[in-house]
Write an enzyme that holds these catalytic residues in place. Structure first.
Site, PDB file in Angstrom:
ATOM      1  CD  GLU A 100      39.343  36.744  44.463  1.00  0.00           C
ATOM      2  OE1 GLU A 100      40.225  37.575  44.151  1.00  0.00           O
ATOM      3  OE2 GLU A 100      39.315  36.175  45.568  1.00  0.00           O
ATOM      4  CG  ASP A 101      43.376  39.354  42.350  1.00  0.00           C
ATOM      5  OD1 ASP A 101      42.708  38.438  42.899  1.00  0.00           O
ATOM      6  OD2 ASP A 101      44.311  39.929  42.927  1.00  0.00           O
ATOM      7  CG  ASP A 104      47.664  30.480  44.838  1.00  0.00           C
ATOM      8  OD1 ASP A 104      47.870  29.356  44.352  1.00  0.00           O
ATOM      9  OD2 ASP A 104      48.504  31.063  45.536  1.00  0.00           O
ATOM     10  N   GLY A 106      42.332  28.649  46.308  1.00  0.00           N
ATOM     11  CA  GLY A 106      40.873  28.594  46.396  1.00  0.00           C
ATOM     12  C   GLY A 106      40.362  28.886  47.802  1.00  0.00           C
ATOM     13  CB  THR A 108      40.343  34.070  48.852  1.00  0.00           C
ATOM     14  OG1 THR A 108      41.693  34.166  49.274  1.00  0.00           O
ATOM     15  CG2 THR A 108      39.652  35.411  49.061  1.00  0.00           C
ATOM     16  CG  LEU A 109      36.096  30.562  45.176  1.00  0.00           C
ATOM     17  CD1 LEU A 109      35.316  31.770  44.688  1.00  0.00           C
ATOM     18  CD2 LEU A 109      36.558  29.727  44.008  1.00  0.00           C
ATOM     19  CE  LYS A 132      49.502  31.803  41.019  1.00  0.00           C
ATOM     20  NZ  LYS A 132      50.338  32.132  42.199  1.00  0.00           N
ATOM     21  CG  PHE A 153      54.225  35.727  43.283  1.00  0.00           C
ATOM     22  CD1 PHE A 153      53.182  35.535  44.175  1.00  0.00           C
ATOM     23  CD2 PHE A 153      54.711  37.008  43.095  1.00  0.00           C
ATOM     24  CE1 PHE A 153      52.626  36.600  44.870  1.00  0.00           C
ATOM     25  CE2 PHE A 153      54.164  38.085  43.780  1.00  0.00           C
ATOM     26  CZ  PHE A 153      53.127  37.878  44.674  1.00  0.00           C
ATOM     27  CG  ASP A 160      49.841  42.961  46.154  1.00  0.00           C
ATOM     28  OD1 ASP A 160      48.926  42.145  45.914  1.00  0.00           O
ATOM     29  OD2 ASP A 160      50.377  43.075  47.269  1.00  0.00           O
ATOM     30  NE  ARG A 166      47.344  46.120  45.376  1.00  0.00           N
ATOM     31  CZ  ARG A 166      47.047  44.892  45.797  1.00  0.00           C
ATOM     32  NH1 ARG A 166      46.639  43.971  44.929  1.00  0.00           N
ATOM     33  NH2 ARG A 166      47.165  44.570  47.067  1.00  0.00           N
TER      34      ARG A 166
HETATM   35  P1  IMP Z   1      43.868  31.944  47.397  1.00  0.00           P
HETATM   36  O1  IMP Z   1      43.019  32.173  48.618  1.00  0.00           O
HETATM   37  O2  IMP Z   1      45.051  31.079  47.689  1.00  0.00           O
HETATM   38  O3  IMP Z   1      43.086  31.433  46.222  1.00  0.00           O
HETATM   39  O4  IMP Z   1      44.511  33.313  47.022  1.00  0.00           O
HETATM   40  C1  IMP Z   1      43.785  34.320  46.483  1.00  0.00           C
HETATM   41  C2  IMP Z   1      44.403  35.675  46.721  1.00  0.00           C
HETATM   42  O5  IMP Z   1      45.816  35.598  46.917  1.00  0.00           O
HETATM   43  C3  IMP Z   1      44.187  36.505  45.495  1.00  0.00           C
HETATM   44  O6  IMP Z   1      43.006  37.248  45.557  1.00  0.00           O
HETATM   45  C4  IMP Z   1      45.436  37.368  45.458  1.00  0.00           C
HETATM   46  O7  IMP Z   1      45.217  38.553  46.178  1.00  0.00           O
HETATM   47  C5  IMP Z   1      46.504  36.555  46.127  1.00  0.00           C
HETATM   48  N1  IMP Z   1      47.386  35.853  45.159  1.00  0.00           N
HETATM   49  C6  IMP Z   1      47.362  34.548  44.804  1.00  0.00           C
HETATM   50  N2  IMP Z   1      48.313  34.255  43.901  1.00  0.00           N
HETATM   51  C7  IMP Z   1      48.957  35.424  43.657  1.00  0.00           C
HETATM   52  C8  IMP Z   1      50.043  35.783  42.775  1.00  0.00           C
HETATM   53  O8  IMP Z   1      50.616  34.978  42.012  1.00  0.00           O
HETATM   54  N3  IMP Z   1      50.414  37.092  42.803  1.00  0.00           N
HETATM   55  C9  IMP Z   1      49.825  38.022  43.600  1.00  0.00           C
HETATM   56  N4  IMP Z   1      48.800  37.734  44.424  1.00  0.00           N
HETATM   57  C10 IMP Z   1      48.373  36.443  44.452  1.00  0.00           C
HETATM   58 MG    MG Z   2      46.513  40.269  46.975  1.00  0.00          MG
END
Ligand code: IMP
Ligand code: MG
Length: 176
Positions: A100-101, A104, A106, A108-109, A132, A153, A160, A166
């Site tokens: 993963e990049d 945030d 969690g 998506t994970l 984060k 952010f 992006d 990106r």
């Molecule tokens: P989560 O599901 O909230 O953990 O978010 C994960 C996805 O949100 C990452 O794979 C990113 O694509 C996007 N994301 C979360 N935080 C940021 C950020 O600060 N900048 C850009 N993309 C983000």
């Molecule tokens: Mg993204």
């Protein structure tokens, strides 16, 4: 300072520090996965640079692939997913590393891990360039972490802001 989509961003982590960290993570993964023939899956689009550099720095040849779970619009998580490239069936019985990049909330994970579990891999670990702090509410441990960053952010190194930024070689944070 750099303007992207009308917002100002400033440097948070310079690219050479990211590269050093990637080499360190690649070394750990090389040691831990020697002989296990892991299937390494990058989460598109955000992981593309981190994924390329991380996999290139491994000291064994590996099978790689991509998945695409999109959950994000603008500068905050939506909690809804569009899966445009699902987990491949071939993860069954394999040692899988999800790359993963950034993690945030969690969300998506969590979704990826649930979907992966239903395909019965031998193991699944996560490697992320950035995390984060609020993710620690999530029940899935993240084994390979590049940098823990503040809850702000960020863009660059694959990340992006509404499709832009990106390609930037440093990690940049939204200026207050
Ligand atoms: P989560 O599901 O909230 O953990 O978010 C994960 C996805 O949100 C990452 O794979 C990113 O694509 C996007 N994301 C979360 N935080 C940021 C950020 O600060 N900048 C850009 N993309 C983000
Ligand atoms: Mg993204």
């Amino acid at each position: 300072m750099m303007e992207v989509n009308g917002k100002q961003f400033k440097e948070l982590i310079p690219g050479d520090e990211v590269q050093e960290k990637i080499n360190f993570l690649a070394k750990s993964i090389s040691e831990e996965y020697k002989g296990l023939d892991p299937l390494i899956l990058g989460v598109l689009n955000g992981s593309y640079l981190f994924f390329a550099e991380l996999t290139k720095a491994l000291d064994f040849e590996a099978q790689i692939g991509f998945i695409r779970y999109q959950s994000y619009a603008g500068t905050s998580s939506t909690g809804e997913f569009k899966i445009t490239l699902p987990l491949p069936e071939e993860i069954r019985g394999r040692h899988v590393i999800i790359v993963e990049d950034i993690i945030d909330t969690g969300a998506t994970l969590k979704k990826i891990m649930e979907d992966a579990a239903s395909l019965q891999p031998a193991s699944v670990e996560i490697a992320t360039m950035l995390i984060k702090p609020k993710v620690f509410r999530n029940k899935y441990p993240v084994k390979f972490i590049g940098f823990e960053i503040p809850d702000k952010f960020v863009i660059g190194y694959g990340l992006d802001y509404d499709g832009r930024g990106r390609n930037l070689g440093d990690i940049m944070v939204l200026a207050d």
